[in-house]
Design an enzyme around this catalytic site. Structure first.
Site, short mmCIF file in Angstrom:
data_model
loop_
_atom_site.label_atom_id
_atom_site.label_comp_id
_atom_site.label_asym_id
_atom_site.label_seq_id
_atom_site.Cartn_x
_atom_site.Cartn_y
_atom_site.Cartn_z
N SER A 86 0.83 -1.20 0.00
CA SER A 86 0.00 0.00 0.00
C SER A 86 0.87 1.26 0.00
O SER A 86 1.71 1.42 -0.88
CB SER A 86 -0.97 -0.03 1.18
OG SER A 86 -1.90 1.02 1.10
N HIS A 190 -8.12 1.21 -1.18
CA HIS A 190 -7.97 0.26 -2.29
C HIS A 190 -9.31 -0.28 -2.78
O HIS A 190 -9.42 -1.43 -3.17
CB HIS A 190 -7.00 -0.87 -1.91
CG HIS A 190 -5.66 -0.35 -1.48
ND1 HIS A 190 -4.79 0.25 -2.37
CD2 HIS A 190 -5.08 -0.30 -0.26
CE1 HIS A 190 -3.71 0.64 -1.69
NE2 HIS A 190 -3.87 0.33 -0.42
#
Length: 303
Positions: A86, A190
């Site tokens: 991430s 996400h």
């Protein structure tokens, strides 16, 4: 073959930067980055409480700063490959020379602010599923309207969606899942909920001039090695609204012949996954400067 990896949001804990600021030059570097992005990183890394550093706009630059500081303390021997989970991908981009330190901190500051703004539109969150069959779990999540936002491998998937959807998941776990654990993040990262952040990040990225990676850069979009800085930057923009495929990154580590993995500060999450998914690979998490000597020994053996 050694890979250097950087953790994502949720790895931060109150005061975790305190011992790192005792290293020569660390406080000055952190101060310069703080001035550049308008955020007191030293305060948040040493004095702020858990709620303050849970704020997306704070947590993300704090993690990237910690990753860059801890990696710099390892010495000049480059790893064979880098990757990040991430927001850790921005840290990895700095390791690989795609972005200089200030550019990386500037980008992540904009990323954190944009994602915090997107998260405020709808109350959303994320929960980790431990155990179970991935195909069964993904189908179950989709039935509940949730997104498998992080496919982490080693028996772990992170679901993301509205708080109502996550509450339904807690009451109705997929078959075989041992536990559902809410994560300390402030939104459904996400996923499509982050769509507005993608547009803002794309505008910010136009101001940057990336270099090509100096070492193998493994992208968590699909586990592929990315050869150009322009493509790395494009993927950094798009990944805020797309799932993290850390499972595929670890498959690529196997294909590359990785024999050791070091996780930058605040380490622990990715080394835990590697211990389960990459048997035989030596792992080390940088938690405090006390871990540096062991990490340098690992580098001398495997880099």
């Amino acid at each position: 073959m050694l890979v250097l990896v950087a953790p994502g949001q949720g790895a931060q804990t109150p005061g975790f930067l305190t011992p790192w600021l005792e290293l020569p030059g660390a406080a000055d570097r952190l101060g310069a980055w703080s001035d550049a992005i308008g955020l007191d990183l030293a305060h948040y890394g040493t004095q702020a409480d858990a709620d303050a550093i849970r704020d997306t706009a704070v947590a993300q630059p704090l993690l990237v700063a910690a990753g860059i500081l801890s990696a710099a303390a390892l010495g000049d021997t480059p790893p064979g490959a880098v990757a990040g989970h991430s927001v850790g991908e921005i840290t990895a981009a700095a390791y690989a020379g795609v972005l200089d330190d200030t550019a990386a901190l500037t980008l992540v500051r904009g990323r954190g602010l944009a994602m915090a703004e997107a998260a405020a539109i709808t109350e959303t969150g994320m929960s980790a599923l431990l155990g179970g069959d991935p195909e069964v779990s993904v189908a179950h999540l989709e039935k509940l309207g949730l997104t498998p936002a992080n496919m982490n491998g080693a028996g772990q998937i992170v679901a993301a969606g509205t708080m109502e959807q996550l509450a339904a998941l807690n009451e109705d776990k997929p078959e075989g899942v041992r536990k559902v654990v809410p994560l300390k993040v402030a939104g459904a990262f996400h996923t499509h909920h982050m769509g507005p952040a993608v547009d803002k990040l794309a505008e910010a990225a136009k101001e940057l001039v990336p270099g090509d990676p100096r070492v193998t850069y493994v992208s968590n979009k699909d586990g592929h090695a990315v050869a150009t800085g322009a493509e790395v930057l494009e993927r950094l923009v798009g990944q805020v609204a797309n799932p993290v495929r850390w499972d595929l990154c670890m498959e690529t580590f196997k294909e590359l012949g990785v024999t050791a993995l070091i996780e930058a500060c605040p380490g622990g999450t990715l080394t835990g996954l590697a211990k389960r998914a990459l048997p035989g690979v030596k792992t080390l998490a940088l938690k405090t400067p006390d871990d540096l000597d062991a990490a340098r020994e690992l580098i001398a053996e495997h880099a």
